[in-house]
Design an enzyme around this catalytic site. Structure first.
Site, PDB file in Angstrom:
ATOM      1  N   GLU A 346      -6.020 -13.194  18.564  1.00  0.00           N
ATOM      2  CA  GLU A 346      -6.022 -14.947  18.291  1.00  0.00           C
ATOM      3  C   GLU A 346      -4.693 -15.209  18.401  1.00  0.00           C
ATOM      4  O   GLU A 346      -4.294 -15.993  19.294  1.00  0.00           O
ATOM      5  CB  GLU A 346      -6.996 -14.998  17.124  1.00  0.00           C
ATOM      6  CG  GLU A 346      -8.451 -14.704  17.345  1.00  0.00           C
ATOM      7  CD  GLU A 346      -9.313 -15.439  16.010  1.00  0.00           C
ATOM      8  OE1 GLU A 346      -9.126 -16.368  15.963  1.00  0.00           O
ATOM      9  OE2 GLU A 346     -10.116 -14.569  15.665  1.00  0.00           O
ATOM     10  N   GLU A 610      -7.263 -12.867   5.211  1.00  0.00           N
ATOM     11  CA  GLU A 610      -8.143 -14.000   5.353  1.00  0.00           C
ATOM     12  C   GLU A 610      -9.186 -13.950   4.536  1.00  0.00           C
ATOM     13  O   GLU A 610      -9.919 -15.040   4.390  1.00  0.00           O
ATOM     14  CB  GLU A 610      -8.710 -13.307   6.701  1.00  0.00           C
ATOM     15  CG  GLU A 610      -9.681 -14.311   7.610  1.00  0.00           C
ATOM     16  CD  GLU A 610     -10.034 -13.733   8.832  1.00  0.00           C
ATOM     17  OE1 GLU A 610      -9.685 -12.715   9.211  1.00  0.00           O
ATOM     18  OE2 GLU A 610     -10.396 -14.466   9.822  1.00  0.00           O
TER      19      GLU A 610
HETATM   20  C1  BGC Z   1      -9.754 -17.682  12.658  1.00  0.00           C
HETATM   21  C2  BGC Z   1      -9.724 -18.743  11.620  1.00  0.00           C
HETATM   22  C3  BGC Z   1     -10.143 -20.062  12.314  1.00  0.00           C
HETATM   23  C4  BGC Z   1     -11.791 -19.588  12.598  1.00  0.00           C
HETATM   24  C5  BGC Z   1     -12.559 -20.819  12.759  1.00  0.00           C
HETATM   25  C6  BGC Z   1     -11.118 -17.463  13.044  1.00  0.00           C
HETATM   26  O1  BGC Z   1     -11.255 -16.498  13.957  1.00  0.00           O
HETATM   27  O2  BGC Z   1      -9.007 -16.871  12.477  1.00  0.00           O
HETATM   28  O3  BGC Z   1      -8.706 -18.654  10.618  1.00  0.00           O
HETATM   29  O4  BGC Z   1     -10.204 -21.242  11.505  1.00  0.00           O
HETATM   30  O5  BGC Z   1     -11.860 -18.697  13.288  1.00  0.00           O
HETATM   31  O6  BGC Z   1     -13.543 -20.887  11.990  1.00  0.00           O
END
Ligand code: BGC
Length: 727
Positions: A346, A610
């Protein structure tokens, strides 16, 4: 930007190899100055006569490329000799790498098919006043380089023995010139070297090196080897329950580090990609992996070159570790764009994450320039109708495949500029973003299914809230509730910004009034922690005290546990302390059991996770695929630590700490607490400590006029240092 140089690329398809562009030139007379301006489709490293033209790395950085591509400008006067070779090595970087691995093949193919192009101009001024300009054109050559593979997520393969067989002429092509802009953000640079603390063999028999700190950046290897011997390494953030190397959570990001040695003593580090890691596993090493030890490798933390401005220290070592984790979360995710995480496939500028962390970010570091650049991308990526994607640069919203924007993610278009203004007082920046802020709020009015509320759309909701129904990432707070409350909040901020700018905001004032009325009617009751939090923090509840008391009650009923996700967490402590529940806020902050801010530290965290339970109590992982150990969002709690615990606040209408309000909130649970912030007007600091005879001592220093609020009394003081005692 005025641009005369051509775009050049190799005549062959480099795929993931990094081409090396070269230009030989002579400086025919004594040189007084030489300036190189350069950009590329990918990330480049430029050198003159083998010496890098600057300390910047990963240039030209990441912007909304279809609209904005930064051009760097380097003073290279000292590098120019009589006979010179200018070289530019180009990796795929953000421009041409496979990004967003869960997106379909066509999008990926489009990305990686882009040409490996550069465009540059070198202006040499001679002592006799004449100038000579060297531009990229067909007189440049291109060859394959020792970088045999370079991708953003997938890492690097480097062959130090490689000698190019063919050097060909560069080909000119029609590259973008109307999107070129001068460098806006802070350059990304190597910031600090992190030395390994431990080398060990895991139960699986693998050779692993621990750097003791999770970081984002490069890995350097230093060794004596024979040509053709190999160093091969994998990266990880954590070890599993058994103490084995674990990197499944990197998902499809391969993060290769494969180095083919030349003869002799040598040092190699990746420069065209980056990794997020704390551990490395040595898969191959000259003479056997057991030859790799702590001194073989060094981690190099890389991030945008921002000045550190904020510090917090307390009598609790775990709280200090939490603050360190927050700082490392910021360092790791401020690599040119505010990203969610630095390791897996990501590493995007997720809007929701950015908006919850902005206030903290601007206290920890001087992030004005960093955000100013990114906000230009936010505005550039905003659609005509006001829609803002979930990530900026927006590589996820694909043409014809667009839904509506998500609350709390799209709202970053309003919240981030406001927070940056609040921290630094840059009216020009606010003015620049104002049309974008306003368009966002107008957009909500066009997509809602209920006037004056925001209903009927898809949202990320209270992302990762602990009250999520099983199998869902979304906490159980109602989506329309969250969306409508953010509609109110963004409208309120547009009003405040408009007033600063002298705009007519009467229509927004009326809108805000209508939203509040409609909200109260639609949501007379609050069902979750996050619902209470938003109703109070955004001043929507008819009786804020009652709603805050409800929050306190349900937090206690849950066993002093938060249930909040991305949306509720940043404000929970504020709501509690604003309404007389400061001790409960401290209980949450200092709680060591899961779920809490300190729980990850009991599991060895050196960055913010996270998930509250990235590593569960039994040592297992929350999940394989959505489990980053370096996500800054929950680090937003630092703004409560600065602003409420130490009590350093901007006074409402005086941004940039032009006037400071200091209202410390001591707690019996700690012996002392201190914070300082280097503001635009000087250093503000606030410290409280327990006095052994009872009561508190406060040490406060302010560079500007301040209001110091202690025990219900307001002391208006001019600049200076003050000591107060309170029973
Ligand atoms: C990310 C988040 C992001 C989210 C959206 C994830 O995959 O790592 O931090 O805000 O997706 O909901």
């Amino acid at each position: 930007m005025n641009w005369n140089a051509k775009w050049i690329k190799p005549s062959w398809e480099p795929e993931s190899k990094a081409p090396l562009f070269a230009k030989h030139f002579e400086a025919k007379k004594p040189v007084t100055s030489a300036v190189l301006r350069l950009t590329g489709m990918g990330v480049y490293e430029a050198a003159i006569n083998g010496v890098r033209v600057s300390e910047d790395v990963l240039a030209p950085g990441w912007t909304t490329y279809p609209k904005r591509l930064q051009v760097q400008s380097y003073d290279v006067t000292d590098l120019v000799a009589h006979d010179n070779e200018l070289t530019v090595l180009l990796g795929r970087g953000w421009y041409r790498s496979h990004l967003m691995c869960w997106k379909d093949g066509t999008i990926q193919t489009e990305l990686v098919k882009k040409p490996a192009g550069i465009t540059a101009e070198l202006v040499i001024t001679y002592a006799d006043g004449t100038t000579e300009t060297i531009i990229t054109d067909e007189s440049w050559t291109v060859s394959e380089s020792q970088v045999r593979f370079s991708e953003l997520y997938d890492g690097e393969v480097y062959d130090a023995t490689f000698v190019p067989q063919e050097i060909s002429t560069a080909v000119c092509f029609d590259g973008p010139t109307d999107t070129l802009i001068p460098q806006e953000g802070d350059p990304v640079r190597e910031q600090e070297r992190i030395y390994a603390v431990r080398v060990f063999t895991t139960p699986k028999g693998e050779r692993v090196i621990d750097f003791g700190q999770e970081l984002t950046g490069f890995l350097e290897v230093n060794l004596d080897a024979k040509a053709g011997e190999v160093v091969d390494v994998s990266f990880a953030e954590v070890l599993d329950k058994e103490g084995n190397f674990y990197n499944e959570n990197y998902r499809e990001a391969k993060c290769l580090y494969h180095y083919i040695c030349r003869d002799g003593q040598q040092t190699y580090k990746t420069r065209l990609t980056f990794y997020g890691f704390r551990y490395i596993r040595v898969n191959e090493f000259p003479g056997g992996v057991e030859k790799a030890d702590e001194s073989s490798f060094t981690g190099i933390a890389v991030h945008s070159d921002m000045k550190r401005t904020g510090y917090i220290r307390t009598s609790d070592p775990m709280l200090n570790q939490l603050f360190s984790n927050i700082i490392w979360g910021q360092k790791s995710n401020f690599v040119d764009v505010p990203t969610d995480c630095p390791q897996r496939d990501e590493r995007f500028g997720w809007m929701g994450d950015a908006q919850v962390f902005t206030r903290t970010a601007c206290l920890n570091y001087d992030a004005e320039r960093f955000f100013a650049k990114w906000l230009n991308d936010v505005a550039a990526d905003q659609h005509e109708d006001g829609y803002v994607g979930a990530v900026v640069p927006d590589v996820l919203t694909h043409v014809n495949e667009r839904g509506t924007a998500s609350a709390a993610w799209g709202d970053a278009a309003v919240i981030v500029p406001w927070e940056v203004y609040r921290a630094y007082g840059n009216v020009a920046l606010l003015r620049r973003q104002f049309p974008s802020m306003r368009r966002w709020v107008d957009y909500i009015g066009t997509i809602t299914t209920t006037p004056d509320l925001w209903t009927g759309c898809w949202h990320y909701a209270d992302w990762l809230g602990l009250d999520a129904p099983s199998g869902s990432y979304k906490g159980s707070s109602r989506e329309d509730f969250i969306a409508s409350s953010f509609y109110a909040y963004s409208t309120e901020l547009v009003i405040r910004a408009g007033k600063v700018l002298g705009e007519d905001v009467s229509a927004y004032e009326q809108l805000h009034g209508r939203i509040v009325t409609a909200f109260r009617k639609a949501y007379p009751e609050y069902m979750t922690q996050t619902e209470c939090i938003l109703a109070v923090h955004f001043h929507l509840a008819e009786d804020c005290q009652k709603a805050a008391d409800q929050l306190a009650r349900i937090v206690r009923e849950a066993g002093v546990q938060l249930k909040t996700g991305f949306v509720g967490t940043p404000y929970i402590l504020h709501v509690l302390s604003d309404y007389g529940h400061t001790e409960l806020a401290y209980e949450l902050l200092l709680r060591r059991e899961y779920p809490s801010w300190l729980y990850p530290i009991t599991k060895g965290a050196t960055t913010i996770w996270e998930h509250w339970d990235g590593i569960m109590q039994d040592g297992g992982f929350w999940s394989r695929d959505m489990n980053s150990f370096n996500h800054y969002a929950y680090g937003s709690v630092a703004d409560w630590m600065y602003g409420v615990a130490a009590g350093i606040q901007v006074c409402e209408d005086e941004p940039a700490y032009e006037k400071v309000c200091i209202e410390p909130h001591p707690s019996e649970k700690l012996d002392w607490f201190e914070a300082s912030v280097e503001t635009r007007h000087g250093l503000v600091s606030s410290r409280w400590s327990k006095v052994h005879t009872g009561g508190w001592r406060y040490d406060i220093a302010t560079p500007v006029q301040a209001e110091i609020r202690l025990g219900g009394k307001v002391h208006k003081v001019p600049t200076g240092s003050y000591v107060f005692h309170q029973e």
